[in-house]
Scaffold this motif. Structure first.
Motif, short mmCIF file in Angstrom:
data_model
loop_
_atom_site.label_atom_id
_atom_site.label_comp_id
_atom_site.label_asym_id
_atom_site.label_seq_id
_atom_site.Cartn_x
_atom_site.Cartn_y
_atom_site.Cartn_z
N LEU A 326 37.48 47.63 38.73
CA LEU A 326 37.97 46.92 40.04
C LEU A 326 36.87 46.85 40.78
CD1 LEU A 326 41.29 49.18 40.39
CD2 LEU A 326 41.15 46.50 39.84
N PHE A 327 36.12 47.59 40.85
CA PHE A 327 34.96 47.57 41.87
C PHE A 327 34.06 46.70 41.47
CE2 PHE A 327 36.75 51.63 43.73
CZ PHE A 327 37.47 50.85 44.73
N LYS A 328 33.82 46.30 40.33
CA LYS A 328 32.53 45.67 39.77
C LYS A 328 32.94 44.65 38.79
CE LYS A 328 28.56 46.49 39.58
NZ LYS A 328 27.84 45.67 40.53
N GLY A 329 33.63 44.78 37.74
CA GLY A 329 33.88 43.77 36.75
C GLY A 329 34.70 42.82 37.30
N LEU A 330 35.96 43.26 37.52
CA LEU A 330 36.96 42.12 38.14
C LEU A 330 36.60 41.58 39.50
CD1 LEU A 330 40.09 44.11 37.15
CD2 LEU A 330 38.93 42.42 35.80
N LYS A 331 35.73 42.28 40.08
CA LYS A 331 35.31 41.68 41.40
C LYS A 331 34.35 40.51 41.29
CE LYS A 331 32.84 42.61 45.47
NZ LYS A 331 32.27 43.88 46.51
N ASN A 332 33.62 40.63 40.15
CA ASN A 332 32.62 39.59 39.82
C ASN A 332 33.11 38.29 38.89
OD1 ASN A 332 30.50 40.91 40.77
ND2 ASN A 332 29.45 41.85 38.94
N VAL A 333 34.44 38.45 38.51
CA VAL A 333 34.99 37.62 37.83
C VAL A 333 36.17 36.73 38.65
CG1 VAL A 333 34.85 38.31 35.52
CG2 VAL A 333 36.90 39.04 36.73
N GLY A 334 36.06 37.29 40.10
CA GLY A 334 36.80 36.48 40.98
C GLY A 334 38.16 36.91 41.40
N LEU A 335 38.49 38.21 40.67
CA LEU A 335 39.75 38.92 41.15
C LEU A 335 39.26 39.97 42.08
CD1 LEU A 335 42.73 39.18 40.65
CD2 LEU A 335 42.24 40.86 38.63
N ASP A 336 39.64 39.71 43.37
CA ASP A 336 39.07 40.62 44.51
C ASP A 336 40.29 41.02 45.21
OD1 ASP A 336 37.62 41.89 46.25
OD2 ASP A 336 37.01 39.94 47.43
N PHE A 337 40.57 42.41 44.95
CA PHE A 337 41.79 43.20 45.52
C PHE A 337 41.27 43.61 46.69
CE2 PHE A 337 43.91 43.97 41.13
CZ PHE A 337 44.62 42.92 41.13
#
Length: 536
Positions: A326-337
């Motif tokens: 959540l804090f690294k991978g998905l943030k870098n692909v544009g999914l920013d919770f």
């Protein structure tokens, strides 16, 4: 107390001598072909990526240096990451390859960009080297790659897990001085100071985290299991003695007494088969005494620690894994919770894992305590190994990618830029080189980490990996290129300290290798940059 109740199956860890003798030529051939095809494909891709007027020989040389560096990172750092899993017998080296292939590459692609930027431009002040010929900068980065790679190859062959971060940073800075451009002013000493502090802190944090976590696991689960197992063995001995005693009594009875006693035992056998029977209705002395023994066995509650604490540990590990995504991978692909959404997702994942592991632990009640402990921690260690692989991929792949991206960016644009995008093919090619390095030369470091520093069991391996993964993840989130090697070695020693079985004699040459890493890599890089400047 020993470190675990489960048998230590890793005296000769899977993936070592026995496994390596059978059909390894197929694996060698497969990885050799994969690496060759990747290198050829990567050369074609980079040829189209760079400017047409850039030096082809320089470009090809840079590609070879980068792939060689990634290969040696796989043989040293990735092998170091999976040493505990292979040493504990949780994974064979071939299974470790599969896990590494998935999670190392995924970590590099999803979460590696931030650290890559720190290595490339966060350490060197590009303003201080204004006027430096871009090709000189290319030579600096290429020499840094080769200097670090050669030292890694030597250290790996000796079985020493060393820091690739130390190697690449030291080499990059040293050759900067050799060129006579920038001097001391080229170094961003604030960044270097922060990174140097994290290097010192890395093994300490890893060791303290593992010491605390495994110490708690040992006290709350393993020691409890050992005491419960001792009680169970005593109770089983009482049951065997009871059987032998009543057999002797039965043989001393006359025929009528034997018939009467046999009928009583038959009725008792039918009675105890009922789910809720009244023990006062038992007729035979044998079944009455057996009932008391079985009641004592139930009172032991042998699986209580596994059912209470292992699901909680699994949930903590799941939260750490989901946090990395959540804090690294998905943030870098544009999914920013939002922060609240992140914590809610982490909580749901942790709760789901807790329930699943709790149910799994309950199903193991009919298994021996040793076997149940081994199975539960083995499953959990697979997940923590995956988490640490993701953290390692997001952090240390920067050592190969950062300088190389700087090279191809200069060759493409003809100037030194503050930032450069990291193309996905670069991540993929370096990831494949990582896995190939793990297969071809990684077993030397795996043996050191997996069984040399201290004996590994899935519970201790789980503690070391989870502690190290948490520390590496935190460092990666802060953009610090810390040494995952130092963190994990510190964690392994933390486990050894808890068990009073740390091999400090083996740690001495490893510590010496850590000390000489920077000057050795720097020396090789200095020679390399001089050769490159003359050659090109």
């Amino acid at each position: 107390m020993s470190q675990a109740t489960a048998p230590a199956p890793a005296a000769s860890a899977p993936g070592f001598a026995g496994e390596q003798k059978n059909n390894d030529w197929i694996w060698h051939l497969s990885f050799g072909l994969l690496l060759a095809v990747t290198l050829i494909w990567f050369l074609f891709w980079t040829n189209g990526y760079a400017a047409t007027d850039s030096s082809k020989i320089v470009f090809i040389t840079a590609v070879i240096f980068a792939v060689f560096m990634a290969f040696n990172i796989g043989g040293n750092d990735v092998a170091n990451s999976f040493g505990t899993s292979v040493g504990a017998g949780t994974l064979s080296i071939k299974q470790a390859l599969v896990v590494a292939a998935i999670f190392e590459v995924s970590g590099a692609i999803l979460a590696g960009g931030e650290v890559t930027n720190t290595v490339r431009s966060g350490i060197v002040d590009l303003n201080a080297i204004d006027g430096l010929d871009p090709m000189e900068f290319v030579y600096i980065m290429m020499s840094a790659l080769l200097g670090a790679a050669i030292w890694l190859l030597v250290a790996t062959r000796m079985g020493w897990p060393v820091s690739t971060t130390h190697s690449i940073v030291g080499a990059a800075l040293t050759v900067g001085f050799i060129t006579g451009k920038g001097g001391w002013s080229m170094v961003q000493w604030g960044e270097i100071g922060t990174i140097a502090f994290s290097w010192v802190l890395s093994p300490v944090l890893g060791g303290v985290a593992a010491w605390l976590l495994f110490g708690w696991i040992k006290r709350s689960i393993l020691v409890y299991n050992e005491a419960a197992d001792t009680q169970l063995r005593e109770i089983k001995q009482r049951r065997a003695e009871l059987r032998q005693e009543h057999k002797s009594r039965f043989q001393r009875m006359d025929e009528l007494q034997q018939i009467s006693y046999t009928n009583a035992m038959a009725r008792d056998a039918a009675l105890v088969a009922e789910e809720d029977f009244d023990p006062d209705l038992l007729e035979s002395d044998y079944y009455r005494e057996l009932h008391h023994i079985n009641k004592d066995m139930d009172n032991v509650q042998a699986h209580r620690a596994l059912e209470n604490w292992v699901p909680l540990l699994a949930a903590i590990g799941a939260v750490i894994i989901s946090a990395m995504m959540l804090f690294k991978g998905l943030k870098n692909v544009g999914l920013d919770f939002s922060a609240l959404q992140n914590f809610l997702v982490m909580g749901m994942v942790g709760a789901a894992v807790w329930m699943a592991v709790f149910i799994f632990a309950r199903t193991l009640k009919k298994h021996s305590l040793d076997r149940s402990t081994f199975l539960l921690f083995s499953w959990m260690q697979v997940f923590t190994a995956s988490a640490f692989a993701f953290s390692h991929g997001s952090n240390d792949i920067a050592n190969a990618i950062g300088p190389f991206v700087a090279v191809i960016d200069v060759l493409k644009k003809g100037e030194i830029a503050d930032e450069a995008a990291v193309p996905a093919p670069v991540m993929i090619a370096m990831g494949i080189a990582l896995i190939a390095g793990l297969w071809f030369i990684g077993r030397f470091v795996i043996q050191t980490v997996g069984s040399g520093l201290t004996q590994m069991h899935p519970s201790s391996g789980f503690a070391a990996e989870l502690s190290a993964a948490a520390v590496v993840m935190a460092a990666s989130l802060l953009g610090l290129p810390v040494s995952s090697t130092h963190i994990l070695i510190g964690a392994v020693l933390g486990v050894g300290i808890v068990n009073k079985a740390a091999n400090w004699n083996l740690m001495k040459p490893i510590a010496l290798a850590w000390v000489i890493t920077l000057p050795t890599a720097a020396g090789i890089a200095a020679v390399t940059v001089a050769i490159l400047r003359v050659t090109f």
